[in-house]
Design an enzyme around this catalytic site. Structure first.
Site, mmCIF file in Angstrom:
data_model
loop_
_atom_site.group_PDB
_atom_site.id
_atom_site.type_symbol
_atom_site.label_atom_id
_atom_site.label_comp_id
_atom_site.label_asym_id
_atom_site.label_seq_id
_atom_site.Cartn_x
_atom_site.Cartn_y
_atom_site.Cartn_z
ATOM 1 N N GLU A 1 17.304 4.053 104.254
ATOM 2 C CA GLU A 1 16.499 5.244 103.969
ATOM 3 C C GLU A 1 15.158 5.222 104.712
ATOM 4 O O GLU A 1 14.113 5.501 104.131
ATOM 5 C CB GLU A 1 16.261 5.387 102.458
ATOM 6 N N ASP B 1 24.515 5.221 93.593
ATOM 7 C CA ASP B 1 23.071 5.111 93.315
ATOM 8 C C ASP B 1 22.723 5.400 91.859
ATOM 9 O O ASP B 1 22.162 6.459 91.571
ATOM 10 C CB ASP B 1 22.304 6.052 94.239
ATOM 11 N N GLU C 1 16.099 7.728 86.690
ATOM 12 C CA GLU C 1 16.096 8.669 87.813
ATOM 13 C C GLU C 1 17.202 9.711 87.673
ATOM 14 O O GLU C 1 16.984 10.884 87.953
ATOM 15 C CB GLU C 1 16.270 7.872 89.122
#
EC number: 3.2.1.131
Lengths: 705, 705
Positions: free
Chosen positions: B291, B365, B393
Site C-alpha cells: 500500500e 483484511d 475498522e
C-alpha cells in the site's frame, strides 16, 4: 486510599467537603432543606446542581421540600412567584434578564437564604454563585448579593475543525465528536455547559473561524442542533462560523458576491433552515478576507457589504453577526498593526444594528504583551466585541503556567482617552462609553479532550477568569485567582496566598523570557512553538519575525512613530504623545514603538542590550521561583495534580532558557556585544537552536484548510 | 450521591467493594495482612496494586508486614526466596519465566495464600490473577493455579501517527502525547501499562505501520525511552515501526537497498543507538512494499532480504524483526487473497531465527468474517505471528457492540489440516505444531484518548479478550466474556448471564447485517464507514468492493475454486475439498469461494437472493434484541455507562438498517427480484445511500502519509 487522585475533570466545581468542622456545622444548620420552584429544564438543572453541590460540600443527603418552609431553608424562586413580603426586599428594576439576587433573610417569619431572579437562567447563575460562596467558606449571615452581567454576549470561540483537530489547541483534540453526533451525547457536552453556566458564559461558536462550509449542511446542522438542545437549559447559545464562500461550495451558486440576489436569498434560506432547527441560534461568526479566507473583497465588495448581508438574513430571527476585524493584506505594505483600523473605522455607523465587530485585544496577534488595539474607542457608533485568546498560542501552549486574566485585566484597564481620561477599554467593551445596545466579549477556547479539559491544570484558571471578566470587566485579576484557587484546590491560606502570588507574577515572567521590552512575534514559523527570531524566508513579509523586531547592526525595535510607520497616530493624541516620547513611553512598549540603538540607555542606566539580557534572565529566574513555590505546596495538593504541575514547570524552565539563549545568541550577531554579567551562559550554540524542527507540534492548521 | 458515575477509565480493574457481606468477611479474615518480597520497581508496582486492589475490594486499609507471618496472610515471594517447606509445594520446572503459582496453603505452620514465580514479572502477573479471583468472588479455599503464557510475544500494535491521529482509531486520538514527552509523564501511560500487565500483554509497538522515519531520530528516541522507562516495571517492552526508507530520509544515504554496505551499517548503528537508550527494546515491526510503503522490492530485492537485514542489526541485542505479510501488488493481477502466500511461503526456512512473519487472521483484511489465512501452517520453518485487529475498522468502528474474542476464537480453532486433523491455527501460533522457538500474537489496538480508552464501553472487552487469548489461545470466548463482565460491571448473575449471551451473539449479528454468506469488503472507500458495494471507480481494481462481491445479472460471489482464482489451492487438500464442494462448503463461506446464481437453492430451500435478504434482516433483528436485553440491565449498571451503551445501540440499529437497505437495493439492480417477505421495506432509495459522504469520518490515513 493512597491511590485516590484528582484528575481535574471537575474543574472549579469540585464541591469537596467543607473541611472546617464548625463552619460545616453552621452551614448544615442554615441549609437544612431546599425549596426550588418547579418547572422547566433549567429548574431541573438547578436541582441537580444543588443536589451535587450541597451533597458534596455538606456531605449529606440534600432534602428538597415540595413547599417553602422559610425556616433554615435555601429557596430558589422566580421573582414573580415570591410573596409580597419577600418582593419588597428586592428591587427587580436593578436586575437584567440574566441577573439575580442572593439574600440571607432573618426576620420574624423567615430564616432563610433566598436566590431570586426574573428568569430561570438568572436563578441558575445565582445558584452557581451561591455554591461558590460555600466553596469559598464565606459566611451566609447578612449575605446580600445583586449581580447582573455587564456584557451581553459572553462567548467562547472554538477553533475546532470538523476532523476534531483544534487550530491552536494544546489540550488534546476537539470535544465535539461530530462523527457520533447527533445520536451519542457525550457527558462532556453536559459538563461543558455546566462549567460555562457557572461563570456566566452564554454563547459558544463551535467551529473554527478558518471555516468549513460543510457545517452548514443538513447532515451537520442536525448535529449542531443536538448540541444546542443539550446547552439550552444552561443558557448557552450556539453560534457557527460562516464560510463566506459557502453559497458556492455547498449551495451550488456560481458566486458568493454579497450584492448578488441569489446569494442574498441563499443566506436568508440557510439562516431560516438553521432557526427552524435551533430557534435560539446565536448567529454567525465570520473571518473574511483574512489569511486566505474568502470574503466580500473577492467580489470587489467591502467588509461592510459582507457583514450587512448576513445581518439582514439574521435580523428576522434576532441573531447577530460577529465580524472579525483581524485582517491584513499581502497587497498592503503598510505596517500590519495599522491595517484593521484603516479598513473598518471609516465605516463606523454604517453597519446594521445586529453587527458586532470582533477585535483582538492588540493590533498584531495575541502576543505576550501588546498595547490595546487602536480600534477600541475609535468606532463610537459600532459595537466592538473584545476577542481574547484563552488558548496559549504565543504564551507557552498548555505547558507553561501563565495566568492570563492578568493580561486581560491590563487590556481592559487601558485608557483609550477617546472621550477623555478614564475612557478605558472596559468601558468600550461594556458599551458604557458610547451607550451601545449590544455588547460582547469572546475568548478563543483552551478546551480539549484532555482529562482536565485544558492540559495544564492552571489553564482552567484562564477559562474561569475569562468568564468572570466577560461578566464583569472591572473585576480584579487577583480576586479571580483567589476564587479559582479556593474552588479548585483548597481554602488553606498557606496555599492560597503563595500560589495566588505566583499566578499574578507568571504573566510578566513569560513576557520577560519570550518577548521583553515590547518585542513581539518572534515565534517559530507555523506552529509558533519556541523562538524563531531569525526566520526571514516566508512568502509574506509580515509573516517573518524579522519584520517585527527589525534587529540590525544599529539596533532593534519597530519604529511606529511619525518617523516610522506612524501606527501611533491611530491612538488618541494623549497616547500618541506618551508612547511617542522616549521619556514617557513605558519600557514594556519600548521596542513596540521605537527602533533604538543597542547602547541606548534605559532608565536604570544600563544599555538596551544589557537590559534585554537581564530581562530574559529575570524571566528564567521567575520560573525558578515558581518551581520553589510549588514545591512548598506539596502538603496542600493531591499527588496527581501536584506532580502534573511540577513536571510542567520543569518544561517551562527548560523552554524559558531556550528562549533566552536562542534570542540573545541571535541578537548578538547584530549587537556584537558581550552578554551582561547577570545572564547565565547559553547552553547551546545558535546553530543548534536554528536547527530545531517540530513538524508535529500541536495546533497547526490542517492542510485541508 | 445521585451524580456518581463510572466513566470507565478503570477498565476491568475496578476493584469495587465486595458486595456479598459474608464473602467480604471471609476474604477479610483470610487476608488480614500482606507480605511482599522487597526489591525493585516491579515489586513496588505489586505493592501499589495490592494496596489499591485489596483496599478497594475489601474497603479497608491494607496492612503490609515487613516479614512473613504465614497466618491469614497473602504472601508474594520469589521462588528462590521461599523456605524449603514451601518450595516443595510448587515445582518451578513447570514455570516459564513469566509464569506463576497461586496456592492457598493450610497446614500446621501455614494458613496463607502464596503467589510465587521465578521472576518479578511472574509475580506481577500472579498478583493480577489473584486480584481477578477476588473480583470474580471466587473462593480462596483450596486455590491452586499454575499459569504460564503459551505465546512469547503478546503485543499491541498502535497505528498511531506522530501528529496523534490514529489510523483506524475510533476512540479519540493517540494517547502518546509526543509533544510533551519526555518531560511530562501522563498518568495514562502508567495506567496503560497496568492494564496490559493485568492481562499479560508484554509488548507494544508505539507507532503506525504506515511509518514515519522521524520516530527513529534522537529527538523522538528520547521520548520513546521515557515511555519504555515507564513501562519496564510492568514487563511491557517497546517496539517501533521501522520505515524501510529511513536510511535515506533521516540518515542522508542515497539508497535503502538492503544489500548496500552503508545501509547495513546504518541500521546496525541506529539499532545500537536505540539499545543504548532502551536496553530491553523489543525490535522492529515493518510494513514494506505494501500500500505505497517503501521496501526492499524498490531495489529489486525481496522481503527476505529486507527482514534479514534488520534481523542482523537486532541480533546482538536480542531483538526481533516482525515483518508483516500483508502485501498485495497493483502489478499482480491474481486474486489479492493469494498474493501474500505466493510471496512468502517459498522462502520458508531462509529467514534468520529472530524474524517473525506477522500474518493477518484472514487473507484479505480484517473482515467481519474470513476463512483463516492459508499461510498458517504452510511455513513450518518460520515463526508466524498472528495479527488480529482489535479496533473495528470493518466491524462498526467504536459505535457497534461486537464482541471480537468470538471472532478470534473462531480463527484460532480453525483447523489447517497441515499436519493432519487437529492442526489448528492456535497450534501454529503457539508454536506447538512445529516446535517454534519464538511465537507471537499481535492485536491492532482500539485504544485512544476517550475517557474510557476504547470509545464503546464494550470495546474494553476486546482489548481484554485479546490479551487473554494471547496468553492462552485455547481459552473459551464465553469464559473470557464472563471474566470481563464480572470485573468491569458486577457479579450479579441476572446481569452476567444475559449480557454474556448478548456479547457472544453480537459477532454473528454484525456479519449478518454487513457481510452475510461469505460476502466481504463492501465498505465505502477510504474511511470504511458504512456500505459502498457500488464503488467501482478506484484506481486499483482490488480497492473496489465490486472486485470482491462480483455481483452481476447472473449471480454473486468470488469464485476461488479451480474454475476461478484457485485461491483454495493454497489450503490443505482436506479444506480444498470441503470448501470447494457446494455440498460441504459452510454457508458462512459460500460467497467467499463461489459465484452462484441469484436463484441458487440454499440448504433451507430458499433462493440465495431470499437468503441474503433474510440474513440482513436477521442482523437487524439481532441488534433489536440486544437493545431489549440492555434495557433490562438498567438495575445493574450505573446510569452513566448504561446510558452510553443505550445510545450506541441506537446508532448500531440505525446503521444495521442502513447496511441492509443499501446492500439489498444495490444487489436488486442485478437480481431484479422482489425482497423476501421476511425483510422490512428499505427506508430510503439506493440513490440516497449512494449520495452519502463522510469526509471527516474518523480513522482516515492522514494526507502526509
Amino acid at each position: 486510599m493512597s491511590f485516590s487522585m484528582d484528575n481535574g475533570y471537575n474543574l472549579w466545581l469540585n464541591y469537596s467537603k467543607i473541611d472546617d468542622a464548625s463552619l460545616l456545622e453552621t452551614y448544615r444548620n442554615q441549609l437544612q432543606t431546599v425549596f426550588v420552584t418547579d418547572g422547566g429544564a433549567t429548574m431541573d438543572v438547578i436541582k441537580r446542581e444543588l443536589d451535587r453541590g450541597l451533597g458534596g460540600l455538606l456531605q449529606q443527603e440534600v432534602r428538597f421540600e415540595p413547599n417553602p418552609t422559610f425556616q433554615n431553608q435555601l429557596i430558589v424562586s422566580r421573582y414573580a412567584e415570591l410573596g409580597e413580603d419577600l418582593r419588597t426586599l428586592v428591587d427587580p428594576a436593578d436586575l437584567t434578564s440574566e441577573g439575580y439576587f442572593i439574600r440571607t433573610i432573618e426576620n420574624k417569619k423567615h430564616r432563610m437564604v433566598l436566590i431570586t431572579a426574573q428568569t430561570d437562567i438568572g436563578l441558575l447563575y445565582g445558584t452557581f454563585h451561591f455554591l461558590r460562596i460555600l466553596q469559598m467558606h464565606q459566611a451566609l449571615d447578612g449575605l446580600q448579593v445583586m449581580e447582573s452581567p455587564k456584557v451581553d454576549i459572553r462567548m467562547l470561540n472554538h477553533w475546532d475543525n470538523l476532523d476534531r483537530t483544534v487550530e491552536r489547541g494544546y489540550a488534546g483534540f476537539s470535544i465535539w465528536n461530530w462523527h457520533t453526533l447527533p445520536d451519542y451525547i457525550d457527558q462532556r457536552y453536559i459538563d461543558y455547559a455546566r462549567a460555562n453556566a457557572s461563570i456566566g458564559i452564554n454563547g459558544t461558536a463551535l467551529t473554527n473561524v478558518n471555516a468549513n462550509g460543510l457545517v452548514l449542511t443538513p447532515h451537520y446542522l442536525e448535529k449542531v442542533k443536538a448540541l444546542a438542545d443539550v446547552f439550552r437549559p444552561y443558557g448557552l447559545k450556539v453560534y457557527l462560523t460562516a464560510r463566506f464562500s459557502a453559497p458556492i461550495e455547498i449551495g451550488g451558486l456560481k458566486t458568493a458576491d454579497p450584492l448578488d440576489a441569489d446569494v442574498i436569498q441563499w443566506w436568508k434560506d440557510k439562516t431560516k433552515e438553521i432557526y427552524d432547527l435551533i430557534p435560539d441560534f446565536g448567529g454567525f461568526l465570520v473571518k473574511a478576507n483574512s489569511e486566505g479566507q474568502p470574503g466580500p473583497q473577492n467580489y470587489g465588495r467591502t467588509h461592510l457589504d459582507g457583514a450587512n448581508l448576513l445581518a439582514d438574513a439574521l435580523k428576522p430571527h434576532e441573531g447577530v453577526v460577529i465580524w472579525r476585524a483581524f485582517v491584513y493584506s499581502e497587497h498592503d505594505d503598510t505596517d500590519r498593526a495599522k491595517q484593521a483600523y484603516s479598513e473598518f473605522v471609516p465605516d463606523d455607523g454604517k453597519y446594521r444594528d445586529n453587527v458586532l465587530i470582533q477585535v483582538k485585544n492588540g493590533p498584531i496577534d495575541f502576543q505576550p504583551r501588546e498595547p490595546f488595539h487602536p480600534m477600541f474607542g475609535a468606532m463610537p457608533k459600532t459595537p466592538l466585541m473584545m476577542e481574547f485568546q484563552i488558548t496559549k498560542e504565543y504564551l507557552g501552549f498548555a505547558t507553561h503556567l501563565v495566568y492570563l486574566p492578568k493580561l486581560f485585566e491590563e487590556v481592559l484597564r487601558s485608557d483609550t482617552y477617546q472621550k477623555g481620561k478614564g475612557s478605558t477599554v472596559a468601558k468600550v467593551v461594556d458599551g458604557s462609553l458610547n451607550h451601545k445596545k449590544v455588547t460582547g466579549m469572546a475568548g478563543v477556547a483552551n478546551i480539549g479532550t484532555d482529562a482536565n479539559w485544558t492540559g495544564h491544570p492552571f489553564g482552567q484558571a484562564d477559562w474561569y477568569g475569562f468568564g468572570r471578566l466577560a461578566w464583569d470587566p472591572y473585576l480584579d485579576s487577583g480576586t479571580i485567582a483567589e476564587e479559582w484557587l479556593r474552588c479548585t484546590f483548597t481554602n488553606n491560606e498557606n496555599f492560597v496566598g503563595p500560589v495566588k502570588k505566583m499566578m499574578l507574577e507568571s504573566r510578566e515572567a513569560v513576557v520577560n523570557y519570550m518577548n521583553p521590552l515590547g518585542l513581539h512575534h518572534m515565534f517559530d514559523t507555523g506552529h509558533h512553538y519556541g523562538p524563531g527570531p531569525w526566520v526571514d524566508n516566508l512568502s509574506r513579509p509580515e509573516w517573518n519575525p524579522v519584520y517585527y523586531h527589525k534587529a540590525d547592526d544599529e539596533g532593534i525595535g519597530f519604529d511606529r512613530t511619525k518617523t516610522g510607520s506612524d501606527a501611533l497616530s491611530q491612538y488618541a493624541p494623549e497616547l500618541g504623545e506618551k508612547f511617542g516620547n522616549l521619556e514617557t513611553c513605558p519600557e514594556e512598549y519600548l521596542l513596540w514603538f521605537h527602533h533604538l540603538p543597542w547602547d541606548y540607555q534605559l532608565k536604570n542606566g544600563r544599555t538596551l542590550w544589557d537590559g534585554l539580557g537581564i530581562k530574559y534572565q529575570q524571566g528564567v529566574d521567575q520560573v525558578g521561583d515558581m518551581i520553589k513555590t510549588w514545591e512548598d505546596m506539596k502538603p496542600f495538593v493531591d499527588e496527581y495534580r501536584h506532580n502534573q504541575v511540577s513536571m510542567l514547570l520543569g518544561i517551562q524552565l527548560k523552554e524559558a532558557k531556550w528562549w533566552r539563549d536562542a534570542c540573545m545568541l541571535y541578537f548578538q550577531t547584530y549587537s556584537k556585544m558581550d552578554f551582561p554579567k547577570e545572564m547565565e551562559k547559553p547552553e547551546n550554540t545558535l546553530e543548534h537552536y536554528k536547527s530545531l524542527q517540530f513538524p508535529f507540534a500541536p495546533g497547526i492548521r490542517p492542510t485541508w484548510n
